[in-house]
Write an enzyme that holds these catalytic residues in place. Structure first.
Site, PDB file in Angstrom:
ATOM      1  N   SER A   1       0.835  -1.206   0.000  1.00  0.00           N
ATOM      2  CA  SER A   1       0.000   0.000   0.000  1.00  0.00           C
ATOM      3  C   SER A   1       0.864   1.247   0.000  1.00  0.00           C
ATOM      4  CB  SER A   1      -0.886   0.011   1.246  1.00  0.00           C
ATOM      5  OG  SER A   1      -0.099   0.338   2.368  1.00  0.00           O
ATOM      6  N   LYS A   2       0.211   2.378  -0.214  1.00  0.00           N
ATOM      7  CA  LYS A   2       0.918   3.656  -0.223  1.00  0.00           C
ATOM      8  C   LYS A   2       1.586   3.882   1.131  1.00  0.00           C
ATOM      9  CE  LYS A   2       0.147   8.594  -0.627  1.00  0.00           C
ATOM     10  NZ  LYS A   2       0.610   8.838   0.738  1.00  0.00           N
ATOM     11  N   ARG A   3       0.869   3.488   2.182  1.00  0.00           N
ATOM     12  CA  ARG A   3       1.419   3.690   3.530  1.00  0.00           C
ATOM     13  C   ARG A   3       2.737   2.941   3.730  1.00  0.00           C
ATOM     14  NH1 ARG A   3      -2.266   1.506   6.760  1.00  0.00           N
ATOM     15  NH2 ARG A   3      -3.879   1.823   5.198  1.00  0.00           N
TER      16      ARG A   3
ATOM     17  N   ASP B   1       5.443   4.941   2.143  1.00  0.00           N
ATOM     18  CA  ASP B   1       5.837   6.100   2.951  1.00  0.00           C
ATOM     19  C   ASP B   1       6.696   5.652   4.132  1.00  0.00           C
ATOM     20  OD1 ASP B   1       4.380   7.622   1.263  1.00  0.00           O
ATOM     21  OD2 ASP B   1       2.630   7.828   2.575  1.00  0.00           O
TER      22      ASP B   1
END
Ligand code: GLU
Length: 511
Positions: free
Chosen positions: A262-264, A267
């Site tokens: 996921s994007k998280r 990050d």
């Protein structure tokens, strides 16, 4: 294969394209090109509530950067245009009417509120409400209402949805190129909404109608669409159309293997999950992109190709042509592939190293321009710098990080090194060495190295201390490639100047 191969990548413009989507598109592309087929870009924007401005342009721009051309599609055009579902809106109505006529779909007049209440009621009994073959028998739909009441409701403009009439007690047998034979029992499936009273089809209907009309031969998509496959197969059956072949690709997993990437995760672990940088139009929040983070598109393609497909050999570096040649859906694995940041960097490094020095020097130009140095430095100088440090960098930006001292004189000198090494008249000794260096007729690394070594040995000096302090004067720190190599690239004049200037600054700090 005699059949004409036509595949499509069909993203919904709901935000930036996830790297998993890029891989799906890549596999479609490789498969199409391997078989002399066509690759189509279709934008699936039937769900207006999830539409995000800029997403379509982002998708097109991403594939341009990645060098994945489409034979047909939005912004390209083609014989099956339009390729954007919102522009095909009038077309779906006749198909949903056909399904109603065939008894494969029905009008449902239950309001959102009524359904929500039912959901709550079921929940209070610890059950889940599903609109299916059982519950539909008692709900407010055209299967239960007399024909006249249905017509009345429609004429009065009452909101409705059109649902698929899931057959009862049916074994649905399907074939997936990657997963093999799959059987699902229809009683486990619900009556999905196919069409809404605003005249828009849902994903399922639009997707099937378009795949049929666009003569798609193979649907290659992410595993998250596997649960939709039985409905899609039944829709083809209901329309009496030949279904395309299906291939559902395994998920891209987090580096630890626990769940979907996921994007998280990106990050948190410091890597992009999008091809290009993306600024959310609402929150203005920025998300990293491979392009802006300094990845080469060839490296991203190569990395993605091997995240799920394996060539059956140890070969890891593949050009696009080689991928097309080697690719087959049969060699795509069933289980998810773990994303590996270090491997991504490794691919980038391999591609970066393979470039000749002159190309690398050109890649560095924007960075030099940014630092307002471009006009002052010759291309041949930049080429010498990149040649010296290309084996240590993963990204173009690393050339600057690791080699800035080739372009800028030290602005400060590492105080730790000064404290540890700058003693016992070292400055004077280096001055004498610099006079010896000044005498050298040829200025290349081996000659410089010999001169320094001879000077140190003759004077019985501390090699570590001398080298550390010399490096400090040239670089400002204890980093960088071989010292004689640095001196050779800097040139005699610059080397001697940095030595003298540095000594002056450091000795002035000493008193
Ligand atoms: N619009 C769907 C998506 O956003 C396409 C799924 C499919 O390929 O059928 O992924």
């Amino acid at each position: 294969m005699n059949q004409k191969i036509r595949v499509r990548f069909a993203p919904s413009p709901t935000g930036p394209l996830h790297i998993g989507g890029v891989r799906t598109a890549l596999y479609n592309y490789l498969f199409a090109k391997k078989h002399g087929g066509s690759m189509i870009l279709r934008i699936e924007d039937t769900d207006q509530t999830r539409f995000v401005p800029g997403a379509e342009d982002y998708i097109v721009e991403a594939f341009r950067w990645l060098n994945i051309p489409f034979d047909e599609g939005v912004q390209t055009g083609g014989a099956y245009a339009p390729y954007k579902q919102s522009e095909r809106k009038p077309l779906y109505k006749q198909y949903i009417e056909e399904l109603i006529k065939k008894g494969a779909a029905y009008y449902a007049f239950d309001t959102a509120e009524e359904l929500e209440n039912l959901r709550k009621e079921y929940e209070s009994r610890k059950e889940t409400f599903i609109y299916n073959a059982v519950s539909r028998k008692t709900l407010n739909n055209s299967l239960n209402l007399p024909e006249s009441a249905v017509q009345e409701k429609l004429a009065s403009g009452a909101p409705y949805t059109i649902r698929f009439k899931m057959p009862e007690n049916k074994e649905i047998s399907m074939k997936d190129i990657i997963r093999g034979d799959i059987t699902v029992h229809s009683n486990t499936l619900d009556d999905k909404i196919l069409f809404k009273s605003d005249g828009m089809p849902t994903y399922h209907l639009a997707n099937i109608v378009d795949d049929h009309l666009m003569e798609i031969s193979h649907v290659i998509r992410g595993e998250e669409w596997l649960p939709s496959m039985p409905l899609h197969v039944l829709l083809y059956e209901a329309f009496e159309w030949d279904a395309p072949q299906f291939a559902h690709l395994p998920l891209l997993l987090r580096p630890d293997g626990n769940g979907k990437l996921s994007k998280r995760d990106g990050d948190r672990l410091g890597f992009p999950v999008f091809p290009l940088e993306w600024t959310d139009p609402k929150t203005e929040e920025k998300a990293h992109g491979y392009r802006e983070d300094g990845y080469l598109s060839e490296a991203v393609i190569n990395m993605l190709a091997l995240l799920g497909w394996n060539p059956g050999t140890d070969k890891e570096i593949f050009s696009m042509e080689e991928l097309i040649e080697a690719f087959s859906l049969e060699r795509v694995g069933k289980s998810g592939s773990k994303f590996d940041v270090e491997k991504a960097k490794w691919f980038n490094q391999q591609y970066l190293r393979a470039y000749d020095n002159s190309t690398l020097a050109q890649m560095l130009t924007p960075i030099l321009e940014y630092h307002q140095l471009a006009g002052y430095i010759s291309e041949s100088y930049v080429e010498k710098v990149v040649a010296l440090i290309k084996d240590r960098v993963n990204f173009v930006s690393d050339f600057w990080e690791q080699g800035r001292f080739f372009f800028l004189r030290p602005e400060s000198y590492d105080p730790q090194i000064i404290k540890k090494r700058w003693k016992d008249g070292i400055g004077g000794r280096i001055i004498i060495l610099s006079i010896a260096l000044d005498q050298l007729h040829d200025w290349d690394a081996p000659i410089i190295k010999d001169a320094i070594t001879e000077f140190i040995q003759k004077g019985e000096l501390n090699m570590g201390q001398m080298m550390n302090c010399l490096r400090l004067l040239l670089v400002g720190a204890a980093t960088g490639p071989d010292l004689a190599d640095i001196m050779a690239v800097l040139g005699k004049m610059e080397t001697l100047l940095r030595i003298r200037e540095g000594i002056k600054v450091i000795e002035a700090q000493q008193v």
